[in-house]
Design a protein around this motif. Structure first.
Motif, PDB file in Angstrom:
ATOM      1  N   ARG A 321       0.821  -1.190   0.000  1.00 15.81           N
ATOM      2  CA  ARG A 321       0.000   0.000   0.000  1.00 15.81           C
ATOM      3  C   ARG A 321       0.856   1.242   0.000  1.00 15.81           C
ATOM      4  NH1 ARG A 321      -3.282  -0.111   4.943  1.00 15.81           N
ATOM      5  NH2 ARG A 321      -2.588  -2.223   5.266  1.00 15.81           N
TER       6      ARG A 321
ATOM      7  N   PHE D  15       6.489  -0.110   6.940  1.00 13.60           N
ATOM      8  CA  PHE D  15       5.809   0.499   5.789  1.00 13.60           C
ATOM      9  C   PHE D  15       5.847   1.991   6.005  1.00 13.60           C
ATOM     10  CE2 PHE D  15       3.637  -3.625   6.238  1.00 13.60           C
ATOM     11  CZ  PHE D  15       3.885  -4.151   4.985  1.00 13.60           C
ATOM     12  N   ALA D  20       5.810  -2.374  11.171  1.00 12.00           N
ATOM     13  CA  ALA D  20       4.855  -3.468  11.324  1.00 12.00           C
ATOM     14  C   ALA D  20       5.486  -4.648  12.054  1.00 12.00           C
ATOM     15  CB  ALA D  20       4.341  -3.905   9.962  1.00 12.00           C
ATOM     16  N   ASN D  40      -5.515  -6.695  16.344  1.00 12.65           N
ATOM     17  CA  ASN D  40      -5.510  -6.167  14.981  1.00 12.65           C
ATOM     18  C   ASN D  40      -4.313  -5.245  14.808  1.00 12.65           C
ATOM     19  OD1 ASN D  40      -8.881  -6.002  15.638  1.00 12.65           O
ATOM     20  ND2 ASN D  40      -8.103  -7.232  13.973  1.00 12.65           N
ATOM     21  N   GLY D  41      -3.625  -5.422  13.717  1.00 13.18           N
ATOM     22  CA  GLY D  41      -2.498  -4.541  13.427  1.00 13.18           C
ATOM     23  C   GLY D  41      -1.234  -4.906  14.167  1.00 13.18           C
ATOM     24  N   ALA D  42      -1.213  -6.048  14.846  1.00 18.86           N
ATOM     25  CA  ALA D  42      -0.029  -6.427  15.606  1.00 18.86           C
ATOM     26  C   ALA D  42       1.134  -6.796  14.686  1.00 18.86           C
ATOM     27  CB  ALA D  42      -0.364  -7.591  16.532  1.00 18.86           C
ATOM     28  N   GLY D  43       0.836  -7.104  13.442  1.00 17.52           N
ATOM     29  CA  GLY D  43       1.921  -7.408  12.497  1.00 17.52           C
ATOM     30  C   GLY D  43       1.993  -8.868  12.106  1.00 17.52           C
ATOM     31  N   LYS D  44       0.956  -9.618  12.401  1.00 12.90           N
ATOM     32  CA  LYS D  44       0.961 -11.054  12.126  1.00 12.90           C
ATOM     33  C   LYS D  44       1.000 -11.317  10.613  1.00 12.90           C
ATOM     34  CE  LYS D  44      -3.106 -11.399  14.107  1.00 12.90           C
ATOM     35  NZ  LYS D  44      -3.460 -10.053  14.563  1.00 12.90           N
ATOM     36  N   SER D  45       0.098 -10.683   9.914  1.00 13.38           N
ATOM     37  CA  SER D  45       0.019 -10.921   8.471  1.00 13.38           C
ATOM     38  C   SER D  45       1.319 -10.500   7.798  1.00 13.38           C
ATOM     39  CB  SER D  45      -1.129 -10.134   7.865  1.00 13.38           C
ATOM     40  OG  SER D  45      -2.325 -10.522   8.469  1.00 13.38           O
ATOM     41  N   THR D  46       1.861  -9.389   8.241  1.00 15.40           N
ATOM     42  CA  THR D  46       3.098  -8.902   7.643  1.00 15.40           C
ATOM     43  C   THR D  46       4.201  -9.941   7.811  1.00 15.40           C
ATOM     44  OG1 THR D  46       2.422  -6.674   8.198  1.00 15.40           O
ATOM     45  CG2 THR D  46       4.731  -7.005   7.672  1.00 15.40           C
ATOM     46  N   TYR D  55       6.234  -9.962   0.823  1.00 17.16           N
ATOM     47  CA  TYR D  55       6.945  -8.735   1.161  1.00 17.16           C
ATOM     48  C   TYR D  55       8.403  -9.078   1.411  1.00 17.16           C
ATOM     49  CZ  TYR D  55       2.408  -6.543   2.221  1.00 17.16           C
ATOM     50  OH  TYR D  55       1.151  -6.042   2.155  1.00 17.16           O
ATOM     51  N   GLN D  87      -5.295 -14.094   4.337  1.00 20.20           N
ATOM     52  CA  GLN D  87      -6.511 -13.603   4.983  1.00 20.20           C
ATOM     53  C   GLN D  87      -7.547 -13.229   3.918  1.00 20.20           C
ATOM     54  OE1 GLN D  87      -5.371 -10.577   7.670  1.00 20.20           O
ATOM     55  NE2 GLN D  87      -7.390 -10.348   8.590  1.00 20.20           N
ATOM     56  N   GLU D 167      -5.735 -16.145   9.629  1.00 22.93           N
ATOM     57  CA  GLU D 167      -7.124 -15.995  10.075  1.00 22.93           C
ATOM     58  C   GLU D 167      -8.089 -16.795   9.226  1.00 22.93           C
ATOM     59  OE1 GLU D 167      -8.564 -12.167  11.177  1.00 22.93           O
ATOM     60  OE2 GLU D 167      -6.524 -11.491  11.560  1.00 22.93           O
ATOM     61  N   HIS D 199      -7.551 -14.886  15.919  1.00 25.39           N
ATOM     62  CA  HIS D 199      -7.867 -14.035  17.069  1.00 25.39           C
ATOM     63  C   HIS D 199      -8.569 -14.839  18.132  1.00 25.39           C
ATOM     64  CE1 HIS D 199      -6.842 -10.185  15.445  1.00 25.39           C
ATOM     65  NE2 HIS D 199      -7.471 -10.471  14.326  1.00 25.39           N
TER      66      HIS D 199
HETATM   67  N1  LIG Z   1       1.004  -2.910   2.622  1.00 25.29           N
HETATM   68  C1  LIG Z   1       1.029  -2.149   3.697  1.00 25.29           C
HETATM   69  N2  LIG Z   1       1.348  -0.861   3.574  1.00 25.29           N
HETATM   70  C2  LIG Z   1       1.393  -0.048   4.639  1.00 25.29           C
HETATM   71  N3  LIG Z   1       1.114  -0.432   5.890  1.00 25.29           N
HETATM   72  C3  LIG Z   1       0.775  -1.722   6.085  1.00 25.29           C
HETATM   73  C4  LIG Z   1       0.720  -2.635   4.999  1.00 25.29           C
HETATM   74  N4  LIG Z   1       0.346  -3.838   5.475  1.00 25.29           N
HETATM   75  C5  LIG Z   1       0.206  -3.678   6.806  1.00 25.29           C
HETATM   76  N5  LIG Z   1       0.459  -2.400   7.180  1.00 25.29           N
HETATM   77  C6  LIG Z   1       0.448  -1.878   8.523  1.00 25.29           C
HETATM   78  O1  LIG Z   1       1.306  -2.677   9.301  1.00 25.29           O
HETATM   79  C7  LIG Z   1       0.745  -2.946  10.560  1.00 25.29           C
HETATM   80  C8  LIG Z   1       0.650  -4.452  10.788  1.00 25.29           C
HETATM   81  O2  LIG Z   1      -0.300  -4.966   9.880  1.00 25.29           O
HETATM   82  P1  LIG Z   1      -0.678  -6.507   9.764  1.00 25.29           P
HETATM   83  O3  LIG Z   1      -1.606  -6.629   8.621  1.00 25.29           O
HETATM   84  O4  LIG Z   1       0.575  -7.293   9.705  1.00 25.29           O
HETATM   85  O5  LIG Z   1      -1.429  -6.747  11.101  1.00 25.29           O
HETATM   86  P2  LIG Z   1      -2.212  -8.030  11.611  1.00 25.29           P
HETATM   87  O6  LIG Z   1      -1.610  -8.375  12.893  1.00 25.29           O
HETATM   88  O7  LIG Z   1      -2.258  -9.046  10.561  1.00 25.29           O
HETATM   89  O8  LIG Z   1      -3.639  -7.396  11.861  1.00 25.29           O
HETATM   90  P3  LIG Z   1      -5.087  -8.019  11.596  1.00 25.29           P
HETATM   91  O9  LIG Z   1      -5.380  -8.826  12.789  1.00 25.29           O
HETATM   92  O10 LIG Z   1      -5.943  -6.816  11.536  1.00 25.29           O
HETATM   93  O11 LIG Z   1      -5.006  -8.776  10.354  1.00 25.29           O
HETATM   94  C9  LIG Z   1      -0.596  -2.226  10.599  1.00 25.29           C
HETATM   95  O12 LIG Z   1      -0.414  -1.013  11.242  1.00 25.29           O
HETATM   96  C10 LIG Z   1      -0.929  -2.018   9.167  1.00 25.29           C
HETATM   97  O13 LIG Z   1      -1.711  -0.879   9.002  1.00 25.29           O
END
Ligand SMILES: Nc1ncnc2c1ncn2[C@@H]1O[C@H](COP(=O)(O)OP(=O)(O)OP(=O)(O)O)[C@@H](O)[C@H]1O
Ligand SMILES: Nc1ncnc2c1ncn2[C@@H]1O[C@H](COP(=O)(O)OP(=O)(O)OP(=O)(O)O)[C@@H](O)[C@H]1O
Ligand SMILES: [Mg+2]
Ligand SMILES: [Mg+2]
Lengths: 321, 371, 310, 528
Positions: A321, D15, D20, D40-46, D55, D87, D167, D199
């Motif tokens: 993003r 990012f 993240a 949410n937003g903890a950084g798991k997906s990243t 990435y 996800q 998830e 979650h």
């Molecule tokens: N492509 C991206 N560009 C910019 N910021 C990002 C991007 N992907 C994730 N983020 C930011 O990085 C942080 C971690 O995001 P991530 O998706 O890893 O969280 P998560 O733990 O998977 O959350 P969720 O439970 O909501 O899926 C968040 O603040 C998110 O806004």
């Protein structure tokens, strides 16, 4: 309208549908891969010019064809750079390409030939000559189908048959090959292709270049097959009609053939009859000529089935993003 | 935070884009065997070197102001109206009908009605694509392209049938004397300033008013505020109770109306009759003008004058040398390409440059600031 | 210094504009004079182009084609010291010379030749834009053909109703092919740039063709029966010449068979196709027309044609 | 000793301004199911996207089966035997199952043989793991559960022996989730390694062997599931933060302001997001809506705020609100006295390119105060913005700055200032302090309480349990589009709420897992 008229109109339909068909298939490859292309017109135009110009200079239509295709591919590359690499607006890039082609062809024509905006008239080997299909002579006696085969289908230039063959070829490539599967996927969901370990960029460039190749053939046909040389703006909106046909065909190859034949037919009819007289209603020529555009709007409005473009069409692929 | 400072965004980037377009244009001129600097000199001199040049430059600019504003207003709603050509054609029809319907006694009476006629017809032509986009999701770019073609077919049909003047050409009869707009020659002449005979006419004032009007609309009215909000973010617009349907329709109606106004200058002010090819591609030039002018009325005005000069200079260039007038089309294409489609080519390296000059982000901003 | 405005289609249209251009070139070669030339880019720029010529001091300013009539009507009064010459239309202004041609007479001769050459007793005509001027060609052509063979069929098609009809070779070719399928074996093109497509298609289909305005016989030797040449070149040459000598007249100038304003071209390219019989008949008819023995009906005089339905 | 299937060392990724992932290390042993939880937003997906090559990490190393491996792209990850179910599914909607499975893993330039082979293998796989799907069905015709199976099959088809699921149950019905877990157990028995992001604590407890907890981009802890409890995990996840103390007097609830009865909503894809929600909010009270993101809270706020249509009955001060049609829009809601602080301030609450003063009136721009006839009274807007900036201590104080040049906290203050200043009868407020620092949090909380004390009704949605606990007068917990139960803060604790948020009710706890499943399935009814 006699049977001879009908055969004649069919013959004319095939000739007029050919550039539409090639351009339409070109657009099909590009848009199926998610790159919208309103620059078909421009690419056809440069191809028309370069094919005619080089054919005129060398006296060899095949060399001309090569040059035309090459020029269209250079323009396709510009579109690719703008819309894939630099993630620019695909529509704006298409508009720019149309103008660039309209201007450049005239400039170069004037510079090379000093005959206004045209190339010298082509003759002999500098032009595609018509070829007869096998048994055309022998079968022409068969009632109805004979004349249709011998006169409407046979006796066109090689590019016409290439265009017709391009339809099954396109269908085969898109739906029966690995490349086609990936290409369709990248227009629907580039993320799926990316996560499958395939380069989105490479695929899209490939599609855009195929688009260049086909528009190149379309333009070359116009200038060295249908006409005998280049004249300014000779595409005369055919690129846009091809775009309309593409939407009308809902981005499918066989439907594209149908749509292009229909639009070719409309042109053939309007060439022949200045007004269409159905007894009660008279349809003016201007309306017949505008019919492809009107039909497209009707399709787009969703009144006759819905035309759903490839889902990822028009947007550059951005991973982060 | 903005990746680029504001001045870079509104001045530096367009400047580099334009410079690139002009450099490539120069190369093209050189390639066809002309001296680019000489060509430039001829163009500049032809466009702004005399009152004749100015007259034509501003006459063309007037057309481009209208079509440029049309594209710009739609851009603000993040709609790409490439139907300016067709809308202007319809506007021409509206203006012509107004001018021909009444034996106008004086232009001051004819002008306001013609403005209304042009705007209404142009708006009507934009209304259908707008409706299809807002309600049926048909892509407005494709529908407006189609409507360009349909408009010209319609005009041809009318010019060879109902509206055709006696004689051979497909055109209407001349508008009545009372519908003639005063030209710059007459206006300046009345106050004793000599000016060449050019088609520059009072429509230029209308164009300036339109610029001001669009500025007021976009930055001073509630509707403009809503258009801008909708253009920036549709979810936010919905959050604020701004109806996407209403904004799409209104923005396109205004856009089409502005494109239609072009006819007041071209058809009423110059051609004084309705002819077939009355828009002269100005609808498309509007795209370049709006892109270069960053969709701001002042930018549009400046870009329109630049393009007006380009058109007039290009005509002189053709007159003086063997460079065809299409050179202008090439320049226009390159401007659209570099300011529109290849913007990212200039912008991203520039952003990187500015980023390195800026201090590094504080380490771990958002997450750590919490207990 | 005279000025020439080449009309839409360009000076290399192999036809009307090219003829004018040739005349100007001939004048340059013969007198060593200089003239200003520009090419019209679009319908809407007629006025600007005319005015620019006048402002630049060109005199006379020569414009080609009827489409300039209404523009010239308004421009001419603004430049009382400049003389304008218009070809193919009549503009009633004190400083305008209007040159018109008796296209019906030349076309009559072309029609005769077509009828004599035809083996299918069917000949055809492809016009450019459907305007009275072009119907005048067609009507003369039909009259000539029917004079030779009262039973002959004359097919006539117009390319379009707008100026783009002057420059649509693809459509010209299509119309020709359609006429061939209806039996025509001689086609007469009076369609400006569109004509190149007509002549090309005729050559491709192996039928004979008749060119127009310029002598187009050289374009497809072997299939070009003749060309109905309109001496626009002479009109240009004469106007330039007269202006140089200071005796350019305004008012109407008629160019017809008697003053060789229109001719059917005979040269080495069509010598094989033209029989002696044809030559004799044409010469005779020409003499009869000049003498008034034969009256060729001019379509534009009353918008009707005795020999052809449109 | 066996090598870990996966070992990450010191992975960091940011990012732009957002970090993240920060210096994350983790080991996953082969043949285990490893859970990762976090807010949410903890950084798991990243983190998982980095492992899958989607990435690129800014720094850190990846070891696969003991060897350091570069994963520059997904191709490399696939080659290393890693498969991932994202996800948001990465499927081509108008392709068949088979086509999706072979995409990118075709055998040769022609499809026929690939498809035939895939069909055979697919049959084999689906028999082996109970992953039955119709290979010729189009994805768009399949329910989400089926689509997920396709994603798993995609990974297995590529011979993945490390499978990452991000998830996976967020979109599944309990029955489908149960089926998924059986599949995962099957994979585990085959010796494959599974990483499961979720979650839902119940799921972690039920299927994982080990579990890692992430918080704000960092790895908090990794524990054996057998040695932990949902309560402990919930605490780790939410963080051992000082409970925010909000000084507030006991609520004095008055008349009912908002009454929601049997409200249902479908999202744009047609999935039911709210399944008959009923609730009431009274004057002078804060109703907190707890729940993990994606359980329908957002949709509830959107319907009430006029951004989405719904079915059911909603009354405001006794009169019904239109839920569909032209008068169901946000403008009408505002006129009826509803203010709305949206969950996503950057996408919805603000126009990022607008100046602060333009944003300060956003949504109220048709207020007569800001208009003079046809024109907007920009001076009045700016005056108003300056006042808000001063009162809410928004920094920097320049109303001419664009919204995007403010920090997250100040952006939020701007939105809150705008909505609170209207003295609405009802305030809808979503994630009021997401990404906001401690000082601002306190301030925002004070403002919310002050509004309550002025006799207004407040519906608060937050994924932060402690925020819910600190602010609410009553707490309702949402799970899967329903209200699971209602508690008062004094009588409950984070543990209990956490369980409710995971779909486990008090009564469930005494029963076996199987019974809970059945219970859930019954309650969920036939969905999907
Ligand atoms: N492509 C991206 N560009 C910019 N910021 C990002 C991007 N992907 C994730 N983020 C930011 O990085 C942080 C971690 O995001 P991530 O998706 O890893 O969280 P998560 O733990 O998977 O959350 P969720 O439970 O909501 O899926 C968040 O603040 C998110 O806004
Ligand atoms: N979405 C964004 N785009 C561009 N820049 C941003 C964005 N969000 C924040 N910034 C920039 O980063 C800086 C820090 O933002 P951040 O939200 O992390 O601040 P903060 O220290 O958490 O402040 P606060 O306490 O107000 O939340 C901001 O001042 C702003 O300039
Ligand atoms: Mg995630
Ligand atoms: Mg912050």
């Amino acid at each position: 309208m006699s049977f001879v008229d009908i055969v004649q109109i069919l013959d004319s339909t095939i000739r007029l549908a050919t550039p539409l068909l090639l351009a339409c298939l070109a657009g099909l490859f590009s848009e199926r891969a998610g790159v919208f292309d309103i620059g078909l017109e421009g690419k056809m135009l440069v191809a028309a010019f370069f094919s005619a110009a080089v054919a005129a200079v060398t006296g060899q239509v095949w060399v001309g064809l090569l040059a035309g295709v090459g020029a269209a591919m250079v323009f396709a590359l510009i579109h690719g750079l703008a819309s894939i690499t630099f993630r620019g607006d695909q529509l704006i890039s298409g508009v720019a390409i149309n103008f660039l082609a309209a201007g450049m062809t005239v400039l170069i024509a004037q510079d090379w030939f000093a005959q206004g905006s045209r190339t010298p008239a082509l003759s002999g080997d500098a032009r595609f000559s018509s070829i007869d299909l096998p048994f055309a002579e022998a079968l022409s006696g068969v009632p109805y189908l004979g004349p249709i085969y011998a006169e409407a289908l046979s006796g066109h230039t090689i590019l016409v048959y290439i265009a017709l063959l391009a339809v099954p070829a396109t269908w085969y490539i898109l739906f029966r090959t690995r490349f086609g599967l990936r290409l369709r996927a990248v227009g629907e969901n580039p993320g799926a292709v990316d996560t499958a370990g395939v380069s989105v960029t490479r695929l899209r460039y490939a599609a855009v270049m195929i688009c260049g190749l086909l528009t190149g053939l379309a333009g070359a046909y116009l200038a060295t097959g249908l006409a005998a040389g280049f004249t300014k703006d000779m595409t005369a909106g055919r690129g846009f009609i091809a775009l309309a046909a593409l939407i009308f065909a809902k981005w499918r190859p066989w439907h594209a053939l149908g749509a292009c034949l229909l639009f070719g037919f409309l042109q053939a009819v309007s060439n022949r009859y200045s007004t269409l007289d159905f007894g009660i209603v008279q349809i003016p020529n201007a309306f017949v000529l505008a019919l492809p555009y009107i039909l497209t709007v009707v399709i787009l409005a969703g009144f006759v089935g819905k035309a759903i473009p490839p889902r990822a069409g028009g947007q550059p692929y951005v991973k982060e993003r | 935070m903005d990746k680029l400072p504001r001045w870079a965004d509104i001045a530096l980037v367009p400047f580099i884009n334009l410079a690139l377009a002009l450099i490539v244009s120069g190369l093209v001129v050189a390639l066809i065997g002309q001296d680019p600097f000489e060509a430039l000199a001829i163009m500049v001199n032809g466009a702004v070197g005399s009152s004749y040049g100015w007259g034509y430059t501003l006459y063309y600019a007037t057309n481009f102001v209208f079509t440029g504003l049309a594209v710009a207003v739609a851009f603000h709603a993040s709609l790409f109206n490439i139907g300016g050509e067709g809308q202007a054609q319809l506007g021409a029809l509206g203006v012509a009908l107004v001018c021909l319907a009444v034996p106008w006694p004086h232009w001051t009476l004819a002008l306001p009605v013609a403005i209304l006629g042009g705007a209404l017809f142009g708006a009507a032509w934009a209304a259908i694509p707008a409706y299809l986009q807002a309600r049926r999701g048909s892509h407005i770019v494709i529908t407006t392209i189609m409507f360009n073609f349909i408009a010209s077919a319609l005009l041809v049909y009318l010019l060879i049938s109902a509206l055709k003047a006696p004689g051979m050409a497909p055109e209407t009869v001349r508008f009545p004397e009372g519908a003639r707009l005063p030209t710059a020659l007459e206006v300046f002449g009345a106050i004793g300033i000599p000016f060449s005979r050019t088609p520059l006419n009072v429509s230029f004032i209308v164009a300036l008013i339109a610029c001001w009007g669009v500025w007021v609309l976009i930055w001073r009215t509630r509707l403009g505020y809503e258009i801008r909000a909708f253009g920036r973010s549709e979810p936010a617009a919905r959050y604020a109770g701004i109806s996407p349907f209403r904004i799409t329709m209104l923005a396109m109606l205004i856009s089409g109306g502005l494109a239609g106004l072009m006819a007041v200058n071209a058809v009423m002010g110059e051609q004084e009759r309705l002819i077939q090819d009355n828009v002269l591609g100005a609808g498309f030039v509007g795209i370049a003008v709006a892109l270069m002018g960053r969709s701001h009325p002042v930018g549009v005005l400046l870009a329109a004058i630049l393009f007006g000069a380009l058109y007039q200079g290009g005509a002189e260039l053709e007159f003086e040398t063997s460079v065809p007038r299409e050179m202008v089309v090439v320049i226009q294409a390159l401007v659209i390409l570099f300011t529109g489609a290849l913007d990212g080519m200039v912008r991203s390296p520039l952003e990187r440059v500015f980023l390195t000059f800026r201090k590094q982000p504080k380490p771990g901003l958002a997450p750590e600031t919490r207990p | 210094e005279p000025g020439l405005i080449i009309d839409l289609g360009g000076k290399f249209d192999k036809s009307f504009n090219e003829s004018a251009f040739t005349g100007a070139q001939r004048w340059v070669e013969e007198t060593g004079g200089d003239y200003m030339e520009t090419e019209l880019a679009s319908e809407a720029q007629r006025e600007q182009t005319m005015r620019r010529m006048a402002e630049r001091g060109a005199n006379p300013v020569m414009v080609l084609g009827f489409a300039n009539a209404s523009t010239l009507e308004t421009v001419a009064p603004d430049y009382p010291d400049t003389t304008f010459v218009i070809v193919d239309a009549v503009v009633d202004q004190p400083n305008v010379q209007s040159v018109v041609f008796a296209e019906h007479e030349g076309s009559y001769l072309a029609g005769m030749m077509a009828a004599m050459a035809s083996e299918t007793d069917t000949v055809s005509f492809v016009g450019g834009m459907d305007v009275p001027l072009i119907r005048k060609f067609a009507c003369g052509y039909a009259q000539g053909a029917k004079a030779v063979n009262p039973d002959i069929e004359v097919i006539s098609n117009m390319t379009g109703t707008t100026p783009s009809a002057w420059n649509d070779p693809v459509k010209g070719g299509e119309l020709t092919r359609s006429q061939v399928s209806q039996g025509s074996d001689v086609v007469y093109a009076a369609a400006g740039g569109t004509g190149t497509g007509v002549l090309q298609a005729a050559a491709d289909e192996g039928i004979m063709a008749i060119g127009v305005d310029s002598n187009q016989n050289y374009m497809h030797p072997g299939t070009m029966l003749t060309s109905m040449v309109k001496r626009v070149d002479n009109a240009v040459y004469d106007a330039f010449e007269a202006a140089q000598n200071g005796n350019l007249e305004t008012g109407l100038q008629e160019k017809n068979l008697s003053n060789d304003g229109v001719v059917v071209a005979m040269d080495e390219f069509n010598a094989d196709l033209v029989t002696e019989e044809m030559t004799a008949a044409v010469e005779q008819a020409k003499a009869d027309i000049v003498s008034g023995e034969i009256q060729v009906h001019d379509y534009s005089s009353d918008d009707s044609c005795p020999a052809l339905d449109f | 000793m066996t090598e870990p299937a996966i070992e990450l060392k010191g992975i960091s990724k940011s990012f732009g301004q957002v970090q993240a992932n920060r210096n994350i290390s983790i080991r996953v042993m082969p043949g285990t199911i490893h859970g990762i939880i976090g807010e949410n937003g903890a950084g798991k997906s990243t983190l998982m996207s980095i492992l899958y090559g989607f990435y690129k990490a800014d720094s850190g190393d990846v070891f696969i089966r003991g060897t350091r491996t570069e994963i520059p792209d997904s191709q490399a990850a696939i080659a290393a035997g890693i498969g991932m179910v994202f996800q948001h599914f990465k499927l081509v909607q108008n392709f068949t199952v088979l086509e999706n499975i072979v995409l990118g893993a075709e055998e040769g330039p022609l499809l026929r043989s690939s498809l035939a082979r895939a069909r055979k293998l697919l049959k084999q796989l689906s028999d082996e793991y109970e992953l039955h799907v119709d290979p010729d069905a189009r994805i768009e015709d399949l329910g989400v559960g089926m689509q997920q199976r396709v994603e798993i099959l995609k990974a297995l088809y590529r011979r993945a022996d490390i499978l990452i699921l991000d998830e996976p149950t967020g979109v599944l019905t309990p029955a489908e989730a149960d089926h998924l877990f059986r599949i995962l157990q099957g994979l585990k028995r085959e010796g494959k390694t599974v990483i499961l992001i979720t979650h839902k604590l119940r799921e972690i407890m039920e299927v994982t062997d080990t579990v890692s907890v992430m918080r704000r981009g960092e790895m908090e802890a990794t524990v054996n599931t057998a040695e932990t409890s949902p309560e402990e995990l919930a605490e780790l996840m939410v963080g051992r933060k000082v409970l925010l103390r909000v000084d507030k007097a006991p609520a004095t609830p008055g008349d009912v302001v908002l009454e929601v009865e049997n409200l249902s909503v479908r999202d744009d894809a047609g999935v039911e997001r709210l399944r008959g929600v009923s609730l009431r909010v009274r004057r002078g009270e804060i109703l907190g809506l707890a729940g993990v993101a994606g359980n329908g809270q957002s949709e509830l706020l959107e319907v009430l705020g006029g951004m989405r249509e719904g079915r059911g009955r909603v009354t405001m001060n006794g009169t019904a609100l239109d839920l569909t049609g032209a008068r169901s829009d946000a403008r009408t809601r505002r006129q009826r006295g509803i203010a709305h602080v949206p969950e996503d301030r950057q996408r919805e609450g603000l126009i990022m390119e607008f100046h602060a003063w333009e944003n300060a009136g956003f949504g109220y721009h048709d207020d007569p105060r800001f208009n003079r006839g046809l024109l907007m009274d920009n001076e009045a807007l700016r005056e108003d913005a300056r006042a808000k900036i001063a009162r809410f201590d928004i920094r920097p104080t320049d109303p001419w700055l664009t919204a995007k040049s403010f920090s997250g906290g100040n952006q939020q203050k701007l939105v809150i200032a705008r909505e609170l200043e209207r003295e609405p009868d009802l305030l809808l407020i979503g994630q009021p302090t997401r990404g906001v620092d401690i000082g601002a949090i306190e301030f925002i909380h004070e403002q919310i309480v002050a509004l309550r004390d002025r006799g207004k009704a407040i519906l608060l949605v937050s994924v932060e349990l402690d925020e819910i606990m600190a602010l609410s007068d009553r707490i309702a917990v949402m799970f899967d589009g329903r209200i699971m139960g209602e508690r008062t803060p004094g009588e409950t604790n984070e543990g209990e709420l956490g369980l409710l948020m995971a779909g486990i009710t008090e009564t469930d706890r005494d029963h076996s897992v199987a019974e809970i499943e059945a219970n859930l399935a019954r309650r969920a009814g036939k969905t999907a």
